[in-house]
Design a protein around this motif. Structure first.
Motif, PDB file in Angstrom:
ATOM      1  N   ASP A  40       0.826  -1.212   0.000  1.00 19.44           N
ATOM      2  CA  ASP A  40       0.000   0.000   0.000  1.00 19.44           C
ATOM      3  C   ASP A  40       0.862   1.265   0.000  1.00 19.44           C
ATOM      4  OD1 ASP A  40       1.049  -0.240   2.503  1.00 19.44           O
ATOM      5  OD2 ASP A  40      -0.838  -0.025   3.593  1.00 19.44           O
ATOM      6  N   GLU A  41       2.149   1.125  -0.365  1.00 18.37           N
ATOM      7  CA  GLU A  41       3.055   2.271  -0.414  1.00 18.37           C
ATOM      8  C   GLU A  41       3.335   2.653  -1.870  1.00 18.37           C
ATOM      9  OE1 GLU A  41       4.310   4.169   1.901  1.00 18.37           O
ATOM     10  OE2 GLU A  41       4.084   3.082   3.793  1.00 18.37           O
ATOM     11  N   PHE A  42       3.172   3.965  -2.189  1.00 16.07           N
ATOM     12  CA  PHE A  42       3.344   4.431  -3.565  1.00 16.07           C
ATOM     13  C   PHE A  42       4.771   4.248  -4.067  1.00 16.07           C
ATOM     14  CE2 PHE A  42       5.004   7.948  -1.170  1.00 16.07           C
ATOM     15  CZ  PHE A  42       5.946   8.534  -1.991  1.00 16.07           C
ATOM     16  N   TRP A  43       5.749   4.315  -3.176  1.00 16.19           N
ATOM     17  CA  TRP A  43       7.154   4.327  -3.569  1.00 16.19           C
ATOM     18  C   TRP A  43       7.713   2.926  -3.787  1.00 16.19           C
ATOM     19  CZ3 TRP A  43      10.486   2.026  -0.022  1.00 16.19           C
ATOM     20  CH2 TRP A  43       9.928   1.761   1.227  1.00 16.19           C
ATOM     21  N   LEU A  44       6.979   1.885  -3.336  1.00 20.24           N
ATOM     22  CA  LEU A  44       7.410   0.500  -3.521  1.00 20.24           C
ATOM     23  C   LEU A  44       6.151  -0.358  -3.698  1.00 20.24           C
ATOM     24  CD1 LEU A  44       9.876  -1.372  -3.597  1.00 20.24           C
ATOM     25  CD2 LEU A  44       9.617  -1.706  -1.131  1.00 20.24           C
ATOM     26  N   PRO A  45       5.642  -0.426  -4.921  1.00 23.65           N
ATOM     27  CA  PRO A  45       4.330  -1.046  -5.149  1.00 23.65           C
ATOM     28  C   PRO A  45       4.266  -2.551  -4.904  1.00 23.65           C
ATOM     29  CG  PRO A  45       5.182  -0.008  -7.161  1.00 23.65           C
ATOM     30  CD  PRO A  45       6.216   0.183  -6.110  1.00 23.65           C
ATOM     31  N   GLN A  46       5.412  -3.262  -5.013  1.00 23.64           N
ATOM     32  CA  GLN A  46       5.377  -4.702  -4.771  1.00 23.64           C
ATOM     33  C   GLN A  46       6.703  -5.201  -4.206  1.00 23.64           C
ATOM     34  OE1 GLN A  46       4.583  -6.565  -8.598  1.00 23.64           O
ATOM     35  NE2 GLN A  46       6.742  -6.571  -9.146  1.00 23.64           N
ATOM     36  N   ILE A  47       6.624  -6.325  -3.486  1.00 25.87           N
ATOM     37  CA  ILE A  47       7.793  -6.973  -2.893  1.00 25.87           C
ATOM     38  C   ILE A  47       7.626  -8.471  -3.035  1.00 25.87           C
ATOM     39  CG2 ILE A  47       8.235  -5.115  -1.249  1.00 25.87           C
ATOM     40  CD1 ILE A  47       6.878  -6.860   0.900  1.00 25.87           C
ATOM     41  N   PRO A  48       8.700  -9.267  -2.880  1.00 23.60           N
ATOM     42  CA  PRO A  48       8.547 -10.728  -2.924  1.00 23.60           C
ATOM     43  C   PRO A  48       7.473 -11.210  -1.941  1.00 23.60           C
ATOM     44  CG  PRO A  48      10.863 -10.146  -3.008  1.00 23.60           C
ATOM     45  CD  PRO A  48      10.123  -8.869  -2.746  1.00 23.60           C
TER      46      PRO A  48
ATOM     47  N   TYR B 252      22.054  -0.235   3.311  1.00 24.39           N
ATOM     48  CA  TYR B 252      21.898  -0.115   1.859  1.00 24.39           C
ATOM     49  C   TYR B 252      20.526   0.445   1.505  1.00 24.39           C
ATOM     50  CZ  TYR B 252      26.162  -2.750   0.734  1.00 24.39           C
ATOM     51  OH  TYR B 252      27.468  -3.152   0.601  1.00 24.39           O
ATOM     52  N   PHE B 253      19.498  -0.087   2.161  1.00 29.90           N
ATOM     53  CA  PHE B 253      18.126   0.288   1.824  1.00 29.90           C
ATOM     54  C   PHE B 253      17.882   1.781   2.051  1.00 29.90           C
ATOM     55  CE2 PHE B 253      13.609   0.793   2.478  1.00 29.90           C
ATOM     56  CZ  PHE B 253      13.056  -0.029   1.516  1.00 29.90           C
ATOM     57  N   ALA B 254      18.491   2.332   3.097  1.00 28.43           N
ATOM     58  CA  ALA B 254      18.214   3.708   3.503  1.00 28.43           C
ATOM     59  C   ALA B 254      18.734   4.760   2.531  1.00 28.43           C
ATOM     60  CB  ALA B 254      18.807   3.971   4.886  1.00 28.43           C
ATOM     61  N   LYS B 255      19.430   4.334   1.458  1.00 26.55           N
ATOM     62  CA  LYS B 255      20.011   5.286   0.508  1.00 26.55           C
ATOM     63  C   LYS B 255      19.449   5.142  -0.908  1.00 26.55           C
ATOM     64  CE  LYS B 255      23.468   7.233   1.800  1.00 26.55           C
ATOM     65  NZ  LYS B 255      23.653   8.547   2.463  1.00 26.55           N
ATOM     66  N   ILE B 256      18.529   4.193  -1.127  1.00 25.98           N
ATOM     67  CA  ILE B 256      18.064   3.944  -2.498  1.00 25.98           C
ATOM     68  C   ILE B 256      17.073   5.028  -2.929  1.00 25.98           C
ATOM     69  CG2 ILE B 256      18.480   1.460  -2.351  1.00 25.98           C
ATOM     70  CD1 ILE B 256      15.469   1.084  -1.902  1.00 25.98           C
ATOM     71  N   PRO B 257      16.977   5.294  -4.229  1.00 28.02           N
ATOM     72  CA  PRO B 257      16.130   6.393  -4.720  1.00 28.02           C
ATOM     73  C   PRO B 257      14.670   6.309  -4.298  1.00 28.02           C
ATOM     74  CG  PRO B 257      17.634   5.698  -6.446  1.00 28.02           C
ATOM     75  CD  PRO B 257      17.799   4.712  -5.320  1.00 28.02           C
ATOM     76  N   CYS B 258      14.071   5.126  -4.351  1.00 29.00           N
ATOM     77  CA  CYS B 258      12.648   5.055  -4.021  1.00 29.00           C
ATOM     78  C   CYS B 258      12.406   5.337  -2.535  1.00 29.00           C
ATOM     79  CB  CYS B 258      12.033   3.723  -4.453  1.00 29.00           C
ATOM     80  SG  CYS B 258      12.651   2.265  -3.584  1.00 29.00           S
ATOM     81  N   PHE B 259      13.346   4.968  -1.668  1.00 33.15           N
ATOM     82  CA  PHE B 259      13.203   5.297  -0.250  1.00 33.15           C
ATOM     83  C   PHE B 259      13.365   6.794  -0.033  1.00 33.15           C
ATOM     84  CE2 PHE B 259      14.881   5.515   4.187  1.00 33.15           C
ATOM     85  CZ  PHE B 259      13.736   5.060   4.831  1.00 33.15           C
ATOM     86  N   LEU B 260      14.224   7.447  -0.819  1.00 29.94           N
ATOM     87  CA  LEU B 260      14.341   8.902  -0.748  1.00 29.94           C
ATOM     88  C   LEU B 260      13.031   9.567  -1.138  1.00 29.94           C
ATOM     89  CD1 LEU B 260      17.897   9.680  -2.216  1.00 29.94           C
ATOM     90  CD2 LEU B 260      17.217   9.258   0.142  1.00 29.94           C
ATOM     91  N   ASP B 261      12.289   8.940  -2.088  1.00 34.28           N
ATOM     92  CA  ASP B 261      10.971   9.460  -2.443  1.00 34.28           C
ATOM     93  C   ASP B 261      10.040   9.453  -1.232  1.00 34.28           C
ATOM     94  OD1 ASP B 261      11.780   9.837  -5.054  1.00 34.28           O
ATOM     95  OD2 ASP B 261      10.964   7.926  -5.761  1.00 34.28           O
ATOM     96  N   LEU B 262      10.139   8.405  -0.435  1.00 33.92           N
ATOM     97  CA  LEU B 262       9.339   8.344   0.791  1.00 33.92           C
ATOM     98  C   LEU B 262       9.786   9.428   1.766  1.00 33.92           C
ATOM     99  CD1 LEU B 262       7.376   7.135   2.833  1.00 33.92           C
ATOM    100  CD2 LEU B 262       9.154   5.462   3.434  1.00 33.92           C
TER     101      LEU B 262
END
Length: 456
Positions: free
Chosen positions: A11-19, A121-131
């Protein structure tokens, strides 16, 4: 590389799907906040976008340092994560050491579900920056991430053993990429060093190796050709300090008009000429600033001291920049001469004033000045040299940009589950240094480098 077999929607716009087998939990379930104070004897820390949170004494940059009320600074432990005032631009930073840091920052402690290396690693990726950007409060330089907003959003949590594998894989891959980038940055540094040596020789000794010489009386130069003069900078050029006497400087009522406004970062990021701008002032901002004409030679006297460039348009700038309008020298000759003088300019910046360079000190500094025809010949040669070296530097810079883009995409694809690395064997010998401790200049934003001040 292949992805996972099955995915699920979020339900997050910045990461629409995960495994499908990964969990998706709110930040507040995965991190607690450390708000402990009262440790004035702990070392000061600096939050940086390239190196994470490091000991301030080990970080070679002129930044504002807290000297009083140290008991009010927040405690940080090695392995904690820090939300700094620029995290919405560069991500959340991992702490490499115990120490104390600005109370304006948020200190996060990861739970047992979260492997610190994975979130690092996760805390620096572009989509997380969008959040992070949608969690921002404040305006302009006063913007910062609101942790109360962030903690209500969800992030992915792979099984712990899978997080460990992701970290091993990325440590190996990113380490190799970083080594390649370092090699190329060393190549650029060598080219710049060679170019600077030629510039120094030309503006202090001239182009004729057989010219008779005399003592200049300037310690860092030594001898100069006999026909050259030695003058104070204020005799050669008008020196006009920029102006912006409204506080706070980030008052949005002053911006968004027709008048270009440059800051120290714009000078640092330009080459010989400043040909574009990111900010403008309206009539209110223009009234508290000062406009300089096209062709003005500008120099930074605070933050990144001694950077120079030439305006290609009329522009306003603050008092952290000065403008030079020559009386009896070529503007281009002064540009190259000031490049050679940068180490001396840095020496003139007293440490006890946080490195700000005094306009009066600049005016009193002595410089060598040849006749106009020799200035023109020197400029012509150095322009050709500058163009040749810049082409080589640009090519290597583009190669670095390609590697950096690949590194960013690789990290993002792996930590968000777009690719599956569970069954890839990573020999221990391939796990090498992953720090972005490169020789690049760090990004500059306005009058602040991306190293963030420890503000009491």
């Amino acid at each position: 590389m292949k992805g996972y077999g099955e995915y699920k929607c979020t339900d997050e716009f910045w990461l629409p799907q995960i495994p499908a087998h990964w969990q998706f939990q709110k930040v507040k379930r995965l991190f607690s906040e450390r708000i402990e104070k009262g440790h004035p004897d702990k070392p000061l820390l600096a939050a940086t976008q390239n190196k994470g949170v490091v000991l301030k004494k080990d970080y070679g940059s002129r930044t504002v340092e807290a000297t009083k009320d140290l008991h009010l600074l927040k405690l940080v432990r090695q392995g904690d994560f820090v939300i700094s005032l620029r995290s919405f631009q560069g991500g959340i930073e991992y702490s490499h050491a115990d120490g104390i840091i600005s109370p304006a920052y948020t200190v996060m402690i990861s739970s047992s579900k979260m492997v610190p290396g994975y979130f690092r690693y996760f805390a620096k990726i572009p989509c997380f920056l969008d959040l992070l950007k949608v969690c921002v409060t404040g305006i302009r330089e006063g913007q910062n991430v609101d942790y109360k907003k962030l903690r209500e959003h969800s992030i992915p949590i792979p099984p712990r053993e899978e997080q460990d594998q992701i970290v091993r894989y990325l440590d190996a891959k990113v380490g190799k990429i970083n080594q390649l980038i370092r090699i190329k940055q060393q190549q650029i540094a060598l080219l710049k060093e060679k170019k600077q040596a030629i510039i120094n020789q030309a503006v202090t000794k001239g182009l004729d190796p057989n010219a008779p010489m005399k003592d200049s009386g300037i310690a860092w130069i030594g001898q100069i050709p006999e026909g050259w003069e030695v003058l104070k900078i204020k005799q050669v050029s008008k020196i006009l300090r920029g102006k912006f006497n409204h506080r706070p400087r980030n008052d949005e009522r002053l911006y968004g008009g027709k008048f270009p406004f440059i800051q120290t970062g714009d000078v640092a990021q330009s080459g010989k000429y400043i040909e574009s701008y990111k900010q403008t002032l309206n009539s209110l901002g223009f009234a508290v600033s000062k406009e300089f004409p096209i062709g003005t030679l500008v120099m930074t006297i605070a933050a990144n001291i001694g950077d120079v460039s030439i305006l290609k348009f009329n522009a306003c700038f603050p008092d952290s920049i000065v403008g030079f309008i020559p009386r009896c020298a070529s503007i281009e000759y002064l540009y190259f001469l000031f490049l050679a003088m940068k180490p001396e300019l840095l020496k003139e910046a007293p440490v006890n004033t946080q490195g700000n360079l005094n306009v009066e000190r600049i005016g009193q500094m002595l410089i060598p000045l040849p006749e106009e025809s020799i200035q023109e010949a020197i400029v012509q040669k150095l322009n050709i040299l500058d163009s040749l070296y810049q082409k080589k530097i640009t090519i290597i810079g583009e190669e670095i940009a390609t590697l950096t883009e690949y590194r960013t995409r690789l990290i993002s694809d792996v930590v968000t589950g777009k690719v599956d690395v569970r069954h890839i064997n990573i020999p221990d010998s391939l796990t090498i240094d992953i720090e972005e401790d490169f020789t690049t200049e760090e990004a500059v934003d306005g009058d602040d480098a991306d190293t963030l001040e420890c503000e009491a």
